[in-house]
Design an enzyme around this catalytic site. Structure first.
Site, PDB file in Angstrom:
ATOM      1  N   CYS A   1     -15.763  -7.492   0.576  1.00 33.85           N
ATOM      2  CA  CYS A   1     -16.689  -8.429  -0.069  1.00 33.85           C
ATOM      3  C   CYS A   1     -16.037  -9.802  -0.242  1.00 33.85           C
ATOM      4  O   CYS A   1     -16.672 -10.830  -0.008  1.00 33.85           O
ATOM      5  CB  CYS A   1     -17.141  -7.892  -1.428  1.00 33.85           C
ATOM      6  SG  CYS A   1     -18.060  -6.345  -1.325  1.00 33.85           S
TER       7      CYS A   1
ATOM      8  N   CYS B   1     -23.950  -5.337  -2.407  1.00 37.67           N
ATOM      9  CA  CYS B   1     -23.538  -4.653  -3.633  1.00 37.67           C
ATOM     10  C   CYS B   1     -23.119  -5.663  -4.706  1.00 37.67           C
ATOM     11  O   CYS B   1     -23.054  -6.870  -4.454  1.00 37.67           O
ATOM     12  CB  CYS B   1     -22.378  -3.701  -3.325  1.00 37.67           C
ATOM     13  SG  CYS B   1     -20.861  -4.549  -2.830  1.00 37.67           S
TER      14      CYS B   1
ATOM     15  N   CYS C   1     -21.230  -2.190   6.098  1.00 37.30           N
ATOM     16  CA  CYS C   1     -21.828  -1.868   4.793  1.00 37.30           C
ATOM     17  C   CYS C   1     -23.208  -2.476   4.605  1.00 37.30           C
ATOM     18  O   CYS C   1     -23.895  -2.167   3.641  1.00 37.30           O
ATOM     19  CB  CYS C   1     -20.903  -2.298   3.661  1.00 37.30           C
ATOM     20  SG  CYS C   1     -20.714  -4.081   3.549  1.00 37.30           S
TER      21      CYS C   1
ATOM     22  N   ASP D   1     -23.913  -5.695   3.999  1.00 37.30           N
ATOM     23  CA  ASP D   1     -23.933  -6.904   3.177  1.00 37.30           C
ATOM     24  C   ASP D   1     -24.208  -8.127   4.049  1.00 37.30           C
ATOM     25  O   ASP D   1     -23.662  -8.252   5.147  1.00 37.30           O
ATOM     26  CB  ASP D   1     -22.592  -7.114   2.467  1.00 37.30           C
ATOM     27  CG  ASP D   1     -22.317  -6.079   1.391  1.00 37.30           C
ATOM     28  OD1 ASP D   1     -23.240  -5.349   1.012  1.00 37.30           O
ATOM     29  OD2 ASP D   1     -21.160  -5.997   0.932  1.00 37.30           O
TER      30      ASP D   1
END
Length: 173
Positions: free
Chosen positions: A143, A100, A74, A76
């Site tokens: 996350c 995000c 993603c 991150d």
């Protein structure tokens, strides 16, 4: 040729109707940006809009551990740092995250959670605790896993630095 012109007119009319419908919906809502934010839980929004402990600590300080982790899937990237006192308690924590809202919220929550804990207590933090506190949906669980990995990496860095220092003192004696 007439048929193509009619098709173009028809497509133009359909696009115009769709735009008018979208505009009407957005006007009735009043604040279209809040529609996107509604997909996040209030805890995520709170930590995203008011992140705690953003910043950096001196990575060369022997009492500071730094963890830098990323999720290639993603994009991150999370840097989490801890500062530990002489008694083994985490007295400060900072983070910088490129990602995000859920990644930023996970970082913020984690820095709050570890403050005041011992190094051993902080090692017990699991992503499930972070995910539950922030009410992360399944698609955002990575996350919280990233935050767990970051704190463990920071704790490991701190221990390695202090083990090396202990070894250097032992060699001098």
């Amino acid at each position: 040729m007439v048929l193509e012109k009619d098709q173009d007119t028809l497509i133009s009319q359909i696009n115009s109707m769709a735009l008018n419908t979208t505009s009407t919906i957005l006007r009735s809502i009043g604040q279209p940006l809040k529609v996107a934010a509604a997909t996040y839980h209030k805890n995520v929004i709170e930590h995203y809009e008011n992140p705690r402990n953003v910043g950096s600590l001196d990575k060369n300080d022997k009492n500071v551990g730094t963890g830098l982790v990323g999720a290639p899937a993603c994009g991150d990237v999370m840097k989490l740092q801890i500062k530990v006192d002489e008694d083994g308690k985490i007295v400060d924590a900072k983070f910088k995250t490129f990602g995000c809202g859920s990644a930023i919220a996970s970082s913020s929550y984690t820095t709050e959670w570890v403050k005041g804990k011992t190094v051993d207590e902080a090692l017990k933090l699991k992503n499930t605790v972070i995910a539950k506190e922030l009410s992360l949906p399944p698609v955002k669980l990575h996350c919280s896993m990233l935050a767990e990995d970051a704190i463990k990496a920071a704790l490991s860095d701190y221990r390695i630095k202090n083990q090396q220092q202990l070894n250097e003192v032992t060699k001098k004696e």
